[in-house]
Design an enzyme around this catalytic site. Structure first.
Site, PDB file in Angstrom:
ATOM      1  N   HIS A 139       0.859  -1.180   0.000  1.00 38.24           N
ATOM      2  CA  HIS A 139       0.000   0.000   0.000  1.00 38.24           C
ATOM      3  C   HIS A 139       0.898   1.233   0.000  1.00 38.24           C
ATOM      4  CE1 HIS A 139      -2.914   2.928   1.583  1.00 38.24           C
ATOM      5  NE2 HIS A 139      -3.871   2.074   1.280  1.00 38.24           N
ATOM      6  N   ASP A 216       2.804  -4.339   8.428  1.00 37.88           N
ATOM      7  CA  ASP A 216       1.514  -3.672   8.257  1.00 37.88           C
ATOM      8  C   ASP A 216       0.436  -4.737   8.387  1.00 37.88           C
ATOM      9  OD1 ASP A 216      -0.866  -2.678   7.254  1.00 37.88           O
ATOM     10  OD2 ASP A 216      -0.010  -1.820   5.440  1.00 37.88           O
ATOM     11  N   GLN A 219      -4.693  -5.576   7.016  1.00 45.78           N
ATOM     12  CA  GLN A 219      -5.571  -6.541   6.345  1.00 45.78           C
ATOM     13  C   GLN A 219      -5.489  -7.936   6.950  1.00 45.78           C
ATOM     14  OE1 GLN A 219      -7.726  -5.566   4.155  1.00 45.78           O
ATOM     15  NE2 GLN A 219      -6.953  -3.487   3.876  1.00 45.78           N
ATOM     16  N   LYS A 242     -10.480  -1.597  10.181  1.00 42.86           N
ATOM     17  CA  LYS A 242     -10.346  -2.830   9.401  1.00 42.86           C
ATOM     18  C   LYS A 242     -10.712  -4.059  10.241  1.00 42.86           C
ATOM     19  CE  LYS A 242      -8.832  -0.445   5.925  1.00 42.86           C
ATOM     20  NZ  LYS A 242      -7.567  -0.576   5.222  1.00 42.86           N
ATOM     21  N   CYS A 380      -4.610   1.987  -3.939  1.00 49.34           N
ATOM     22  CA  CYS A 380      -3.403   2.559  -3.308  1.00 49.34           C
ATOM     23  C   CYS A 380      -2.240   1.579  -3.387  1.00 49.34           C
ATOM     24  CB  CYS A 380      -3.662   2.970  -1.864  1.00 49.34           C
ATOM     25  SG  CYS A 380      -4.805   4.351  -1.702  1.00 49.34           S
TER      26      CYS A 380
END
Length: 421
Positions: A139, A216, A219, A242, A380
């Site tokens: 991203h 990260d 997700q 999320k 993104c």
């Protein structure tokens, strides 16, 4: 001295009930509506997940019952707000299995968490010739902050190659590693492709050359459990929205020794110990990274979201999601003219695709007219779209409240949309 996490709340300690998607769907008011005259099919969960009543009620309870600023005040409302605020820190800490409650820093989400590490750790430690590795499917929020910090210092940000299936090339990654690599920052799960990266292997390889690691997790944490101690990462970033919580709030996990060594990156109230014109001293971790009045209500809502998730049979929910993704991809492969983008063996939650003779944006609009909400565009993640030679995709992203009926509705809507073209 370690600051241990507080005892589990009743919600966390309760035994999860067997997963039942229809029962779960009733917990989400927004799903009980029509859009453009059709029952809503919400398949845009990678952009943001919907919120259960428990989260909505937690926000209402705060604003109606004990709205106040946290810390320092000598009145009852502030004490109640501070207790709930810090209880949420412990809830998120247990959710990620941190070793010390001070290792959870509140941020506005993953984007701010990565910026915090880049501007605080990166600006203090990177120098000319140093290298930061990110994957080619990241991203933008895990690329641009590193570029902003690295360029003035003479450091470089370099991509780890990704193959045509959307799988990270681990052989190429290992070839990139040397003593000049100071940070490896990768997504646990690709928001554009759904690929699950082998982060344990990445972390171990990075540490072997003396590099730090940032994962990260935006997700990932809504789909499967994450244990930062088992992973061994140095930083892990999450966003509440999320994981069925409010927007505008998230958390950064950082190893305590690292956080203690890093300078503040924003100044203001809360993050100080003493202030004078002769000089300022800063508070301890995590407060030195939490300048100003925090997002109190949404921190509490974040805690409520984790409590809700912990009340579910997560293993059952994960099996349900995996079944949905397999079913959706089976339907996709049987659909003439539909091309899947991102076919890694290890995937979760996302099916991206293109349809011959259509533009993703046009297709998304026609699906919306039939009550089916998807995301279109580059998500993104322009570098990986450029690598694949495409402008973007239609992205279907799943949560545990989705059903096979949702998938059937998606493909019925696709058939009607293609007739338009």
């Amino acid at each position: 001295m370690t600051e241990t996490l507080r005892p589990n709340t009743a919600a966390e300690a309760a035994r999860p009930v067997p997963f039942d998607v229809e029962r779960v769907r009733r917990d989400f008011p927004i799903l009980q509506q029509e859009v453009n005259g059709h029952p809503l099919v919400y398949l845009d969960n990678a952009a943001t997940t919907q919120k259960p009543r428990a989260v909505i009620q937690a926000l209402v309870d705060y604003y109606e019952g004990y709205n106040s600023n946290v810390h320092r005040a000598a009145h009852a409302l502030s004490e109640r707000a501070t207790q709930a605020f810090e209880d949420a820190r412990d809830t998120v800490g247990r959710f990620l299995n941190v070793a010390d409650r001070r290792e959870i820093v509140w941020t506005s989400g993953v984007t701010e968490s990565i910026n915090l590490v880049a501007w605080s750790w990166g600006r203090a430690n990177l120098k000319a010739g140093d290298r930061v590795l990110v994957s080619a499917m990241e991203h933008h929020s895990n690329i641009v902050p590193w570029q902003l910090v690295a360029e003035p210092l003479g450091a470089t940000v370099e991509p780890i190659p990704v193959d045509e299936t959307g799988t990270l090339d681990m052989e190429a990654f290992r070839a990139l590693l040397d003593e000049r690599v100071r940070m490896v920052s990768v997504g646990h799960v690709s928001n554009a492709l759904g690929s699950i990266n082998p982060v344990e292997e990445i972390i171990a390889a990075a540490h072997a050359v003396g590099a730090l690691t940032l994962i990260d997790g935006a997700q990932a944490v809504g789909h499967f459990p994450v244990d930062v101690q088992a992973l061994g990462c140095d930083f892990y970033a999450v966003s509440a929205h999320k994981v069925f919580g409010p927007t505008g709030i998230g958390a950064l996990y950082g190893r305590l020794a690292l956080l203690e060594s890093m300078p503040p990156w924003q100044g203001g109230g809360e993050m100080i110990e003493t202030v004078s014109f002769a000089g300022t001293t800063y508070g301890g971790v995590p407060h030195k990274f939490e300048a100003g009045t925090p997002n109190i209500a949404d921190v509490i809502g974040f805690g409520a979201a984790i409590d809700y998730l912990n009340s579910l049979d997560r293993a059952g929910a994960q099996r349900h999601e995996d079944d949905l993704l397999a079913y959706a991809e089976e339907r996709a492969r049987a659909t003439e003219g539909l091309r899947l983008v991102g076919t890694a063996q290890a995937k979760t939650g996302v099916m991206s695709f293109l349809v011959d003779g259509t533009h993703p944006a046009d297709l998304g609009t026609l699906l919306d007219h039939q009550g089916v909400a998807v995301r279109t565009g580059h998500h993104c993640a322009q570098p990986i779209m450029d690598q694949f030679g495409i402008p973007g995709t239609v992205r279907v992203s799943l949560a545990f409240y989705n059903t096979r009926e949702d998938i059937d509705r998606l493909f019925a809507a696709l058939d009607k949309a293609r007739q338009f073209f």
